[in-house]
Design an enzyme around this catalytic site. Structure first.
Site, PDB file in Angstrom:
ATOM      1  N   LYS A 116       0.822  -1.214   0.000  1.00 50.99           N
ATOM      2  CA  LYS A 116       0.000   0.000   0.000  1.00 50.99           C
ATOM      3  C   LYS A 116       0.857   1.266   0.000  1.00 50.99           C
ATOM      4  O   LYS A 116       0.515   2.244  -0.679  1.00 50.99           O
ATOM      5  CB  LYS A 116      -0.925  -0.004   1.220  1.00 50.99           C
ATOM      6  CG  LYS A 116      -2.002  -1.086   1.186  1.00 50.99           C
ATOM      7  CD  LYS A 116      -2.942  -0.934   2.385  1.00 50.99           C
ATOM      8  CE  LYS A 116      -3.579  -2.242   2.804  1.00 50.99           C
ATOM      9  NZ  LYS A 116      -4.633  -2.724   1.955  1.00 50.99           N
ATOM     10  N   ARG A 299      -6.835  -8.050  -9.471  1.00 50.82           N
ATOM     11  CA  ARG A 299      -7.494  -9.336  -9.741  1.00 50.82           C
ATOM     12  C   ARG A 299      -8.983  -9.101  -9.953  1.00 50.82           C
ATOM     13  O   ARG A 299      -9.463  -7.978  -9.787  1.00 50.82           O
ATOM     14  CB  ARG A 299      -7.317 -10.265  -8.548  1.00 50.82           C
ATOM     15  CG  ARG A 299      -7.800  -9.585  -7.274  1.00 50.82           C
ATOM     16  CD  ARG A 299      -7.893 -10.515  -6.116  1.00 50.82           C
ATOM     17  NE  ARG A 299      -7.897  -9.819  -4.843  1.00 50.82           N
ATOM     18  CZ  ARG A 299      -8.962  -9.328  -4.242  1.00 50.82           C
ATOM     19  NH1 ARG A 299     -10.141  -9.446  -4.795  1.00 50.82           N
ATOM     20  NH2 ARG A 299      -8.870  -8.716  -3.078  1.00 50.82           N
TER      21      ARG A 299
HETATM   22  P1  ADP Z   1      -7.629  -4.199   2.753  1.00 54.15           P
HETATM   23  O1  ADP Z   1      -6.390  -4.439   1.965  1.00 54.15           O
HETATM   24  O2  ADP Z   1      -7.645  -4.966   4.012  1.00 54.15           O
HETATM   25  O3  ADP Z   1      -8.852  -4.356   1.911  1.00 54.15           O
HETATM   26  P2  ADP Z   1      -8.112  -1.312   2.645  1.00 54.15           P
HETATM   27  O4  ADP Z   1      -7.018  -0.297   2.640  1.00 54.15           O
HETATM   28  O5  ADP Z   1      -8.789  -1.563   1.367  1.00 54.15           O
HETATM   29  O6  ADP Z   1      -7.526  -2.655   3.238  1.00 54.15           O
HETATM   30  O7  ADP Z   1      -9.163  -0.877   3.757  1.00 54.15           O
HETATM   31  C1  ADP Z   1     -10.185  -1.770   4.164  1.00 54.15           C
HETATM   32  C2  ADP Z   1     -11.367  -0.986   4.744  1.00 54.15           C
HETATM   33  O8  ADP Z   1     -10.978  -0.171   5.856  1.00 54.15           O
HETATM   34  C3  ADP Z   1     -12.018  -0.033   3.788  1.00 54.15           C
HETATM   35  O9  ADP Z   1     -12.942  -0.677   2.939  1.00 54.15           O
HETATM   36  C4  ADP Z   1     -12.673   0.958   4.723  1.00 54.15           C
HETATM   37  O10 ADP Z   1     -13.846   0.418   5.264  1.00 54.15           O
HETATM   38  C5  ADP Z   1     -11.692   1.064   5.856  1.00 54.15           C
HETATM   39  N1  ADP Z   1     -10.742   2.200   5.654  1.00 54.15           N
HETATM   40  C6  ADP Z   1      -9.575   2.130   5.016  1.00 54.15           C
HETATM   41  N2  ADP Z   1      -8.946   3.320   4.993  1.00 54.15           N
HETATM   42  C7  ADP Z   1      -9.743   4.185   5.658  1.00 54.15           C
HETATM   43  C8  ADP Z   1      -9.641   5.574   6.016  1.00 54.15           C
HETATM   44  N3  ADP Z   1      -8.573   6.297   5.691  1.00 54.15           N
HETATM   45  N4  ADP Z   1     -10.661   6.134   6.698  1.00 54.15           N
HETATM   46  C9  ADP Z   1     -11.735   5.410   7.066  1.00 54.15           C
HETATM   47  N5  ADP Z   1     -11.877   4.090   6.780  1.00 54.15           N
HETATM   48  C10 ADP Z   1     -10.905   3.479   6.083  1.00 54.15           C
HETATM   49  P1  ADP Z   2     -12.418  -8.492  -1.505  1.00 56.30           P
HETATM   50  O1  ADP Z   2     -11.950  -7.069  -1.329  1.00 56.30           O
HETATM   51  O2  ADP Z   2     -12.849  -8.797  -2.910  1.00 56.30           O
HETATM   52  O3  ADP Z   2     -13.376  -8.970  -0.482  1.00 56.30           O
HETATM   53  P2  ADP Z   2     -10.224  -9.871  -0.140  1.00 56.30           P
HETATM   54  O4  ADP Z   2      -8.826  -9.420  -0.372  1.00 56.30           O
HETATM   55  O5  ADP Z   2     -10.828  -9.592   1.169  1.00 56.30           O
HETATM   56  O6  ADP Z   2     -11.113  -9.362  -1.356  1.00 56.30           O
HETATM   57  O7  ADP Z   2     -10.236 -11.454  -0.383  1.00 56.30           O
HETATM   58  C1  ADP Z   2     -10.843 -12.035  -1.480  1.00 56.30           C
HETATM   59  C2  ADP Z   2     -11.408 -13.373  -1.097  1.00 56.30           C
HETATM   60  O8  ADP Z   2     -10.402 -14.372  -1.118  1.00 56.30           O
HETATM   61  C3  ADP Z   2     -12.045 -13.422   0.267  1.00 56.30           C
HETATM   62  O9  ADP Z   2     -13.263 -14.129   0.179  1.00 56.30           O
HETATM   63  C4  ADP Z   2     -11.033 -14.143   1.109  1.00 56.30           C
HETATM   64  O10 ADP Z   2     -11.682 -14.824   2.150  1.00 56.30           O
HETATM   65  C5  ADP Z   2     -10.406 -15.070   0.094  1.00 56.30           C
HETATM   66  N1  ADP Z   2      -9.023 -15.378   0.403  1.00 56.30           N
HETATM   67  C6  ADP Z   2      -8.013 -14.512   0.378  1.00 56.30           C
HETATM   68  N2  ADP Z   2      -6.869 -15.137   0.678  1.00 56.30           N
HETATM   69  C7  ADP Z   2      -7.178 -16.432   0.928  1.00 56.30           C
HETATM   70  C8  ADP Z   2      -6.420 -17.591   1.300  1.00 56.30           C
HETATM   71  N3  ADP Z   2      -5.118 -17.553   1.490  1.00 56.30           N
HETATM   72  N4  ADP Z   2      -7.077 -18.749   1.476  1.00 56.30           N
HETATM   73  C9  ADP Z   2      -8.403 -18.803   1.297  1.00 56.30           C
HETATM   74  N5  ADP Z   2      -9.152 -17.761   0.928  1.00 56.30           N
HETATM   75  C10 ADP Z   2      -8.565 -16.583   0.743  1.00 56.30           C
END
Ligand code: ADP
Ligand code: ADP
Ligand code: MG
Length: 673
Positions: A116, A299
């Protein structure tokens, strides 16, 4: 186009990819672990290769074994699905080295967006708006604290290598920063092997709005509009929809352009998602919406069907075409958009216990009426069948329900109907919870932000679902109709009446939500039934229609489906009605009544019936729990057990005698010893 591809994934996404491949005439190779030997995705493909043990590291993450399988089966390309190897640049590179097409972006693009902090440095240069924050290399805790103070609280500490909602800490005030940083770093090193963090301002009323992008090998990039994924639990998505409520054409165009710029900055090829966090001054002020880049997922996303529903396009088809070197099928201006779509993720979990994942067997798995693909009003994507297990090895998602309507209100109504028709028994799910979420005022009015579930918690958690009388009526009616079906008559239909063993009252006991409910079914002289529960009573009538029970309780008529499931030694009725669901454990009235006798030490008939036999004789010494007598009631034999140690002093009835409830069957005296 390829003639054969390998799908390096499992579950619903493997099935999803296979269905498009089949439609395009592309052969498919599945890979599977021990636990998945009989899985739906294996059946969905033309060929399958076993690649190892049940744990992901022994199978779906073993890329040498997967490449080997591709070579042996002659697959020309590998679709990685999501999760697992989908964002692993080393795997993408290994595919290229082996002369196999990786259906996804180039390894350099995955790498550039993988962390990130680094991706933010890139986005900054590309002019994509960023959340105010710090994403530098220097990880000195004192510097990080100063940066957090400068940004202003609340701030969010994020693991740079994080994903799936893990490795994040909200910090409300300066004094909490050091401890939160240390705990975030610990989780980051454990989960991702990298403790680098970045800091972001925690935005107000945050909404998660992401843009679907697509690039091809000819340098073209388009966006396929947005998905609002603000409804989350534990920073993970629960509901996703498109269009995002309140989204203006100008904001959509601006976010689309920013997403395309982000993708172009990393020479993006294939399907990708640029996630933005959107700040809003108030729920009803769309003009106040400001967007900031959060991360890019390189992806296909879990929620991609939402985009398919509003555009009518098959994103997996696009992925295959782009990977085969074809140009994008449509230009930006040609991409359609119609109606409103919502996806709900059905998961094996317990919402009332912090969404603890659940495992088990899908003893009952009934889906709503649906069509297979694209712009259907209701679509179900899953990777399981009735009888399959949700194992502890993989994620807890059982299925995705995707609905489409002309507008949001229609989509919502269809989602509610689809959830109502989703019946799962055998493990805990979030189905009823999802229904409650979409019925909250916040969701109905589209007052969306990531705190919606917390804000509405009083309506969402610890809810009973159905009024007790309806839950009980459905279970009781189902028992009676089943009994009568086997006896060839219908208790509700016979004027001359069905009088169980000459009795006028039949007693049922259920445990519901830790309370015991006693229901008495009275049979009147005119052949009518009354259900009594506590102080209240209702006239009851019922019939079995094709799919459900039609029950009249008082003046109200409702439909119900009841499934009985044996859970350990307990018979449990799972009741589904449009008003909600209920789980009722049926107590054996006789066995249960026996329990309450322990205090008094009497052995009395717990309900009206007939004595079948005594298993002991006068003068015999018996132990607590020993079987003493057999009674018959409601076509069932029940064994009665000694409430305590003692000596049998008198048998007060003979086999064949009718007894009333509470009659003492035998006298037990304290033993001499
Ligand atoms: P991940 O890789 O786990 O998906 P993200 O950076 O996409 O991490 O953040 C996951 C979630 O956390 C977001 O969908 C949002 O709900 C919350 N979030 C992330 N950044 C912020 C922020 N700067 N302020 C408020 N909520 C946030
Ligand atoms: P999204 O933002 O689309 O929800 P995530 O990064 O949270 O994507 O993960 C995508 C999906 O893949 C989720 O349903 C998560 O549970 C699954 N997943 C990710 N990594 C693994 C893993 N190592 N083994 C099994 N499932 C996984
Ligand atoms: Mg994310």
């Amino acid at each position: 186009m390829f003639h054969k591809i390998l799908i390096a994934n499992r579950g619903e996404i493997a099935c999803r990819v296979a269905s498009t491949a089949r439609r395009l005439g592309v052969q498919t190779v599945a890979v599977y672990s021990d636990a998945d030997a009989h899985a739906k995705h294996v059946q969905a493909c033309d060929e399958a290769v076993h690649i190892g043990g049940s744990a992901p590291k022994d199978s779906y993450l073993r890329w040498e074994a997967i490449l080997q399988a591709a070579r042996e089966t002659g697959a020309q390309a590998i679709h990685p699905g999501y999760g697992f190897l989908s964002e692993n640049e080393a795997f993408a590179q290994a595919c290229a080295d082996a002369g196999i097409v990786f259906i996804g972006p180039r390894p350099q693009s995955i790498l550039a967006m993988g962390l990130k902090a680094q991706s933010k440095q890139l986005m900054e240069k590309a002019g994509v708006p960023l959340v105010p924050g710090y994403h530098g290399e220097d990880q000195d805790p004192a510097l990080l604290q100063r940066e957090a103070d400068r940004i202003g609280y609340p701030v969010l500490i994020k693991a740079s290598a994080g994903g799936g909602g893990k490795g994040m800490r909200i910090v409300e005030q300066a004094g909490d920063f050091a401890a939160a940083l240390a705990s975030c770093q610990r989780e980051a090193i454990n989960s991702f092997g990298d403790d680098a963090v970045l800091i972001e301002k925690y935005v107000q009323r945050p909404r998660h709005i992401e843009i679907q992008v697509f690039g091809d090998t000819h340098g073209e990039v388009v966006y396929l509009y947005e998905r609002d994924c603000s409804v989350q639990r534990r920073h993970q998505k629960v509901l996703e929809e498109s269009p995002a409520p309140g989204m203006s054409e100008s904001l959509r165009a601006a976010m689309g352009a920013a997403a395309v710029a982000a993708a172009k900055a990393v020479d993006y090829v294939g399907a990708g998602t640029v996630e933005f966090i959107v700040e809003q001054a108030a729920y009803d002020q769309p003009d106040s919406m400001k967007f900031y880049f959060m991360e890019m997922n390189t992806r296909l996303q879990v929620e991609h069907p939402v985009t398919e529903a509003v555009t009518g396009l098959d994103l997996v088809e696009w992925q295959l075409r782009v990977a085969a070197g074809e140009p994008l099928p449509l230009r930006q201006s040609q991409i359609p958009r119609a109606g409103h779509a919502i996806e709900a993720r059905i998961c094996a979990e317990n919402p009332d216990n912090q969404f603890l994942p659940a495992t088990g067997t899908l003893a009952v798995y009934r889906k709503p009426a649906h069509a297979a693909f694209s712009v259907a009003a209701t679509r179900v994507d899953d990777g399981v069948r009735e009888g399959d297990a949700i194992s502890p090895f993989y994620d807890s998602m059982i299925a995705k329900l995707i609905v489409h309507g002309d507008d949001r209100a229609q989509a919502l109504a269809r989602l509610d109907a689809a959830l109502t028709q989703t019946h799962i028994v055998g493990l805990q799910t979030n189905v009823q919870f999802l229904r409650r979420v979409i019925q909250t005022p916040s969701f109905r009015q589209a007052h969306l932000d990531t705190a919606l579930i917390t804000r509405e918690q009083d309506r969402l958690f610890g809810q009973q679902g159905l009024p007790a009388e309806w839950a009980v009526a459905a279970a009781v009616v189902d028992v009676l109709l089943q009994e009568m079906a086997s006896a060839g008559s219908d208790p509700f239909d016979q004027r001359d009446g069905w009088r169980p063993f000459g009795q006028n009252v039949r007693r049922f006991a259920f445990v519901w939500d830790e309370t015991t409910l006693q229901a008495d079914l009275h049979y009147g002289v005119a052949g009518e039934w009354t259900l009594a529960l506590g102080e209240r009573a209702w006239p009851l009538r019922a019939t079995r229609a094709a799919q459900s029970l039609v029950i009249d309780l008082g003046a109200e008529r409702r439909q119900a489906q009841v499934y009985w499931h044996q859970e350990g030694s307990e018979a449990v009725a799972h009741v589904f009605m449009s008003a909600g669901g209920a789980r009722l454990q049926r107590l054996d009235v006789l066995a249960h009544a026996g329990d309450t006798q322990e205090a008094g030490g009497r052995l009395s008939a717990p309900m009206p019936g007939k004595v079948v036999s005594f298993l002991v004789q006068v003068g015999e010494t018996v132990k607590a729990g020993q079987a003493l007598a057999v009674m018959e009631a409601m076509k069932m034999e029940h064994t009665l057990h000694a409430p305590r140690d003692g000596v049998v002093a008198e048998l007060r009835y003979s086999p064949g005698d009718q007894v009333a409830e509470g009659d003492e069957l035998l006298k037990l005296e304290a033993s001499a010893a």
